[in-house]
Each structure stands twice: as structure tokens, then as C-alpha cells.
Design an enzyme around this catalytic site. Structure first.
Site, short mmCIF file in Angstrom:
data_model
loop_
_atom_site.label_atom_id
_atom_site.label_comp_id
_atom_site.label_asym_id
_atom_site.label_seq_id
_atom_site.Cartn_x
_atom_site.Cartn_y
_atom_site.Cartn_z
CD GLN A 61 35.84 44.06 30.07
OE1 GLN A 61 35.50 43.18 30.93
NE2 GLN A 61 37.00 43.95 29.43
CG HIS A 113 40.44 41.46 35.86
ND1 HIS A 113 39.66 42.25 35.80
CD2 HIS A 113 40.86 40.66 34.74
CE1 HIS A 113 39.69 42.60 34.38
NE2 HIS A 113 40.12 41.84 33.64
CE1 TYR A 124 46.70 29.51 31.53
CE2 TYR A 124 46.12 30.14 29.23
CZ TYR A 124 45.58 30.01 30.79
OH TYR A 124 44.52 30.64 31.02
N GLY A 148 40.18 26.64 33.97
CA GLY A 148 41.21 27.25 34.97
C GLY A 148 42.02 28.47 34.02
CG ASN A 149 43.67 32.59 34.92
OD1 ASN A 149 43.51 33.33 35.71
ND2 ASN A 149 44.00 32.91 33.75
CG HIS A 164 49.01 42.33 37.14
ND1 HIS A 164 48.91 41.01 37.84
CD2 HIS A 164 50.19 42.53 37.06
CE1 HIS A 164 50.16 40.65 37.85
NE2 HIS A 164 51.12 41.76 37.56
CG ASN A 190 43.25 24.98 38.27
OD1 ASN A 190 43.46 25.64 37.08
ND2 ASN A 190 43.68 23.80 38.16
CG HIS A 219 46.59 36.92 30.89
ND1 HIS A 219 46.25 36.70 32.19
CD2 HIS A 219 45.26 37.30 30.29
CE1 HIS A 219 44.88 37.00 32.44
NE2 HIS A 219 44.37 37.11 31.23
CB SER A 246 47.31 34.85 37.62
OG SER A 246 47.72 36.19 38.01
#
Length: 726
Positions: free
Chosen positions: A309, A90, A47, A525-526, A92, A488, A44, A528
């Protein structure tokens, strides 16, 4: 505590990775240090399986101010205005605890945007659930939607667009992707690169608790039958505190107090401190006894790995501490100097003057593993579906089946839970091809949209990657916006599986090809990975979030028909491609064959021509054609208005089914007043754009000549019945 093989496994590290840690440190790590490596070296955050492939993506352009590598991407929209945006997963956490998982996904992506100096102006989402009949789907859907609405509504940011899809591939691993868009001045953009030695490192926001510990590691592993036990790794959000944090940060950003600022997101205090120091080639020293905690007897390990948070880490200019403290005190938020920058290039952790851990920053960042995983390419499916061999079904019955299906039914039950108009700049909200947000106090606007197409990407990942970028492009064009850039969220299964890694690599090749051709760069982007349970992976689901610019907002264009006796024009050629179509899936449960061909030259030429017509004010309404084909797009234009259509029976294709339900790309439907027809045809002919005049709008009825006739009122009821009964 002795570190055993089980300890290493519980931290999501392999034996080889642990051996590498020992070599790099030239000693054994203690438990705190092991936890930090676990946080920074997991999929996570590092990368490690995707970085090689992500480098292929085009990230530069005249409009790009900041590409990937910061909290969010930044683009220039002129007049000293910048748009800052990003999408993240988000998945999981939302499956384990749907309300808080979705809510904190929204909170996290908002912090990524306002960390860079932007006031958030819009939220979007892409949410995917299993089969509606699956026993978990209904409660997961309700929880996720409530979480998205609850957080966005409370903080006062409009949720303006999104998509909700159902497929059994997500039965045990739902997808919750959240996107945030913000507006800033180009001269006041903030970055996370630390500068200077002996600068104050400040903790601001909420107190630290034990929620979210190992959250990033949990998001970097597959689920199993014990996934419910991972609930303690899901964070708990407080939108009211985030609102205070937003306003306090933006107030401090008005002057020159901040050197660098970073959201405490995945891996919390660990990732924020390491990333800031790494980008600045500096060290950072933290005194952990100073960290504000809301629970008693928290250990350094818990403080560093908590993902509580609404927290930020700031590096301040010398002498600005009291000024900044007063601002955060006014907003009733914690403000504590917990450390300083150093020239050691180490992460140094102390607790009550005792050294608890010390790790060279480069080992955590640049020396993190990079895997060039083996992958297998997928051949283009050879299946060809012969319509004549299938049981005959009437055109009207086939359309009804699609419009009443979960994926095509009216989703106002969901969108009505989101405040779409707060801040008063939402010009066009969810339900059209893209939402439109006015730049406050100006006559220009941006368009925003999200799209995905998992079945195309599963069938042939390269073509699917091209298609989903192209569809996003068309959605922005359809509301009169010039597409500028994308973000993305790449949702895939286990990258250690060669087939899954192949899906990822080929999808990225397709995305790259489309983005380059359309001048549509990727600015954030991210990724997963590990979306699956008990070795059953989801379909490859890249989600594309696009932003376009409307330089002068005269009247918004949407896909609702505007009047009767207007001409309906189809832009682009229809070949009748039915493989992987909604028609076959909903009417025959057939999911076979290759996705439709994506001709990027046609995409660009057709799109630019349509945008030109909109800018010339020659079009009453516009809609792109995608899932469900021409007839479904026409139905959507009718249902959203009080006007139907009368469409001529096609002459060029032998089958009406192929003509009306084929999912050929690069196509648009345009509604044009009679007085504008000559002007429209002149533009299209000058640019050699293929088009057909296929019919005209009318009152009350949706009609295909010689095939079907149904009232708009009945179409509306059909389109609303599934959600009303679910």
C-alpha cells in the site's frame, strides 16, 4: 520454470486464455510475463465479463468533467470547484482478514481520489454481513468496523455516512465497499495518461513488500473451504504513511511538474505502468533493481505483482526530478526514478541490465478478453401475499419487531468509532438521509449518501436497479441537495452462471433507465464478481453512492422532527405494497413476491417539488420512505428528536398494515409549521403533486389514532436494544 496447466490455473487464467496469450506474443510467456497477464486479464482489472454491459450506462452531463475510465469521476459544482469521487469493493480481503482488508480498502479509495488532485473531504461505506447468529459474523463485524475507523481516523478524513446490513446470503462472503469524496479546483485536475518520450517514471511512497501478491487475482475467484490460506494476498496498510503521501502529492501538484500520476492499487506496479502507457499510446521501460524493497531478495515477479500500500507512480516533466525529490524527501518518503517512457509501445522490464520480460502494451489492455456471457432473464414474481391469511399481529408489535431488528436498530455503536467531525466541515453526519459537507471557506455544501437493496434486486433485478438509484436520489433531495451524479459498486456472484449474469445485466438496465430519466449520470464505479463460496452466491447487491449540491447552505434539513403541533404531510400515493417488505420478513420470515413498482415520472416530479419547498424554506424536516414503510420512517423522525406524532387512521385502505408498512416508492414525509401550510399547498397543487395531511407532531408520544400509543423514550430503548446486547 516450466509453465504447466497447474501454473496457469493458479494464475487464474483459463487454457483458452493462455493459448490466446501464446498467439498474441507469438511465443510462450515466461513466469513473470504470465504473472503480468494474470494481473491485467483477471476480472477485477479487465472487467472482461462486465464491459459490454457497462457501456450502457449514461456517463455524460453538463455537470460531468470526467466519467468512468480514470481513477475517479469528476463533477463541476460551480465557482471553479470540482468534486472527485468513487466507490470500490474490498470484499474478499475483508473476509480473509477483516481489519486489514477494510483498512486497505479505505486507503485504496483515498488514493484514487487524491491521485487526481483532490483533497479528500469525506469517507462513506456500505458493509454487509451474514446472519448475526452465524459464528463468524460478530468477529468480522468488529474487525471491519475497526479497520474502517482505524484508517480513516488516523489519516484525518471524516467517515460521515454509510450502511450496515445483515443477511444470511453474506454468511461466507461479506461485502465491504468504501467510498471517498474529494474537493479540487477545476484547473488542477490530474490524469493518468502518459505523454512524451524519455520522461522520468518515478516510484514514490512506501517500500514494496511481499504483501498483496496475487491480490487482484484472488478477488476474481470464488472462495472455497481453503480461503483462510489466502491471507498472504491481503495487503497491510499504514494510514500515517498515506497521510504523508497525500500531502507530498498535493504539494507537488501545485506546479506543473506532473505529466501523469497513477495509484498503485490492484495489481500494483503492473497495472499502474500499463494503464498510464496504454492511455498515452506509449511504451514504458522499468529497471526493477531500483524499486525500493522492504524485504530481501525480492524477485521481479514479486515486485511487479506486489500490492503493498501507499505507493504511487508518477511521470514527470523533464528537469523536475530534483524539485520533486526534495518534496518527497521532506515528507520522509521514497522517491526513485525507476524507468522512462518509450516509443516502443511495450512494457519492458529489466533487472540488473538483463531483460526479464517484454510485452506489447495493447495485448495487456485493449486485447484483454471481453466475454459476452450468456444470461437468463428473471420473470416478475407472481406471488401475492394476502394479509388476511396471515396470523394477526398488532400494529405496535409489528413496529417493535422491526425497530429492534439488526437491520433497523440504532447503529451508533458502529458510527461512534468513526471520527465524523475532523476537518470541521461536517455539517450533518451519519443518521440522516444523507451527510452534508461544507465546501471549506464557502457557504455551499455537498450531500453524500450510499444505498443498496439486495432483496429487491434478487426478486426482480430490473426493478431493483431502478429502485436503488431512486432511493439514493430521494435521500439527497431530503436534505435539500440537487442530485448531480453517482458512483456504483456492483457486487454479484459468479458471472459464468447464466442466472447470475442475468441479474447483473438486468440490474444495469434498471440503473441505466433511472439514471437517464433523473439526469443522474454514473461517473465512476467498480464491479465485484465471484462473491460466493462453494458455488453459493450472494444476492445481487449493487451499491449506489450519490453526490448532490446545496448551492447556499442556510440551515441544514434532516429527518428529526423540530417542534410540537406542526403538520405532517405525506407526499406520494400509498398503495400498500407488502411483497418483499421488511414487515413480512421481520414478522413472518416471508421473503416472496415482486418489489414495489418504480414510477420514474413520480420520482422526478415528487422529488423536484420537495426540493423546491426546501429551497423556499417552507419545510422544518423531511424524510424519504423506504424499507419498513411509512410507520418506520415516522418512528425514525421521532427517535431522532424529542417529538412524537399523532397520525390519523387511514380511510382509503382497508388494512392499516398495508398503509403503514407498505413500501411504495416516490414518497416523502414533510414536517411543516402551520404558518407555511398555505405556501406548501400552493406549490404542491401547482405541480399536481399528490399529498395527504396525515397528522401532527406532539410532545412525548408516538401515536396512531385508534391503533397504538407509545412513548418516544420507549421507542428509543427498543431501537437501541439489539446492538447493546450483541
Amino acid at each position: 520454470m516450466q509453465i504447466t496447466d497447474k501454473t496457469i490455473e493458479n494464475h487464474g487464467l483459463t487454457k483458452d486464455e493462455y493459448t490466446n496469450i501464446q498467439k498474441l506474443l507469438k511465443r510462450n510467456p515466461n513466469l513473470l510475463e504470465l504473472g503480468i497477464f494474470s494481473a491485467m486479464w483477471n476480472e477485477h482489472c479487465s472487467y472482461k465479463s462486465s464491459r459490454i454491459h457497462l457501456k450502457k450506462l449514461p456517463t455524460k452531463g453538463k455537470q460531468v468533467i470526467q466519467g468512468p475510465g480514470e481513477n475517479a469521476g469528476v463533477i463541476d459544482i460551480g465557482d471553479e470547484d470540482a468534486i472527485i469521487f468513487k466507490i470500490e469493493s474490498h470484499n474478499h480481503p475483508s473476509y480473509i482478514e477483516p481489519y486489514q482488508g477494510a483498512a486497505t480498502g479505505v486507503g485504496g479509495i483515498l488514493r484514487d481520489v487524491f491521485t487526481m488532485g483532490a483533497r479528500p473531504i469525506a469517507l462513506l461505506n456500505s458493509i454487509h454481513f451474514g446472519s448475526p447468529s452465524h459464528p463468524k459474523t460478530k468477529s468480522l463485524l468488529a474487525g471491519v468496523v475497526s479497520g474502517i475507523g482505524g484508517y480513516g481516523n488516523c489519516i484525518g478524513i471524516p467517515t460521515v455516512a454509510g450502511e450496515t446490513k445483515f443477511n444470511e446470503t453474506y454468511n461466507e462472503n461479506i461485502l465491504v465497499n468504501a467510498m471517498a469524496v474529494g474537493h479540487a479546483k477545476k484547473s488542477k485536475i490530474f490524469y493518468s495518461k502518459a505523454k512524451g518520450v524519455n520522461k522520468a517514471v518515478v516510484y514514490v511512497g512506501s517500500k514494496t513488500g511481499r504483501d498483496g501478491i496475487h491480490g487482484a487475482s484472488m478477488a476474481s475467484a470464488e472462495f472455497d473451504e481453503n480461503s483462510e490460506e489466502k491471507k498472504p494476498t491481503v495487503q497491510v496498510g499504514d494510514p500515517f504513511t498515506e497521510k504523508l503521501l497525500l500531502e507530498a502529492c498535493l504539494e507537488l501538484m501545485r506546479d506543473d511538474s506532473i505529466i501523469a500520476i497513477q495509484d498503485m492499487g490492484a495489481a500494483g506496479l503492473t497495472s499502474s505502468s500499463v494503464e498510464m502507457a496504454s492511455k498515452g499510446s506509449l511504451g514504458i521501460e522499468l529497471n526493477l533493481e531500483k524499486v525500493p524493497c522492504r524485504e530481501e531478495n525480492m524477485t521481479p515477479y514479486e515486485m511487479m505483482l506486489s500490492e503493498s500500500q501507499e505507493r504511487m507512480l508518477i511521470i514527470l516533466e523533464n528537469g523536475k526530478e530534483n524539485h520533486a525529490r526534495e518534496i518527497f524527501k521532506k515528507w520522509d518518503l521514497d522517491f526513485v526514478v525507476i524507468g522512462k517512457t518509450t516509443n516502443t509501445r511495450n512494457l519492458t522490464l529489466k533487472y540488473n541490465d538483463k531483460l526479464e520480460g517484454e510485452i506489447p502494451i495493447n495485448i495487456l489492455s485493449s486485447n484483454a478478453p471481453i466475454y459476452d456471457r450468456k444470461f437468463s432473464k428473471k420473470k416478475v414474481p407472481a406471488d401475492k401475499i394476502e394479509i388476511k391469511n396471515l396470523k394477526k399481529i398488532k400494529l405496535e408489535d409489528a413496529l417493535i419487531k422491526i425497530l429492534s431488528s439488526p437491520n433497523h436498530s440504532n447503529k451508533s455503536w458502529i458510527t461512534n468509532q468513526y471520527d465524523q467531525m475532523v476537518m470541521c466541515d461536517t455539517v450533518q453526519r451519519s443518521g440522516s438521509d444523507a451527510a452534508v459537507i461544507r465546501i471549506h471557506g464557502k457557504d455551499k455544501a455537498i450531500a453524500v449518501t450510499v444505498d443498496s437493496s439486495a432483496n429487491y434486486c434478487k426478486s426482480h433485478p430490473y426493478t431493483g436497479g431502478k429502485q436503488i438509484v431512486s432511493e439514493n436520489w430521494r435521500n439527497l433531495i431530503s436534505v435539500g441537495a440537487k442530485p448531480l451524479a453517482i458512483t456504483n459498486c456492483l457486487n454479484f456472484g459468479n458471472p459464468e452462471n447464466k442466472e447470475i449474469m442475468g441479474e447483473f445485466a438486468e440490474c444495469l438496465d434498471g440503473i441505466k433507465k433511472a439514471c437517464e430519466f433523473l439526469n443522474f449520470p454514473v461517473v465512476s464505479g467498480n464491479v465485484s464478481f465471484y462473491n460466493g463460496t462453494n458455488k453459493k452466491n450472494i444476492y445481487p447487491t449493487p451499491v449506489i453512492g450519490g453526490v448532490g449540491l446545496i448551492k447556499k447552505l442556510v440551515k441544514p434539513i434532516n429527518h428529526n422532527f423540530k417542534g410540537s403541533n406542526n403538520i405532517v404531510i405525506l407526499i406520494g400515493k400509498t398503495f400498500g405494497h407488502l411483497e418483499q417488505s421488511c414487515y413480512l420478513k421481520e414478522n413472518y420470515s416471508i421473503i416472496k413476491g415482486k418489489p414495489p413498482e418504480v414510477n420514474l415520472l413520480n420520482e422526478k416530479n415528487n422529488g423536484e417539488a420537495v426540493l423546491n419547498l426546501i429551497n423556499l424554506n417552507l419545510i422544518s424536516s423531511a424524510h424519504d420512505i423506504s424499507s419498513g414503510g411509512l410507520i418506520t420512517a415516522l418512528s425514525e423522525m421521532s427517535i431522532g428528536s424529542n417529538f412524537g406524532v399523532k397520525i390519523k387512521k387511514p380511510k382509503k385502505l382497508t388494512s392499516s398494515i398495508e398503509y403503514f408498512f407498505g413500501e411504495d416508492q416516490s414518497r416523502y414525509i414533510l414536517e411543516i409549521e402551520e404558518k407555511n401550510l398555505i405556501g406548501v399547498e400552493k406549490v404542491l397543487q401547482s405541480k399536481n403533486i399528490y399529498y395527504e395531511k396525515i397528522g401532527f407532531t406532539q410532545d412525548n408520544n408516538f401515536e396512531i389514532e385508534g391503533e397504538m400509543k407509545i412513548s418516544i423514550n420507549d421507542l428509543f430503548k427498543i431501537n437501541n436494544q439489539w446492538y447493546n446486547n450483541y
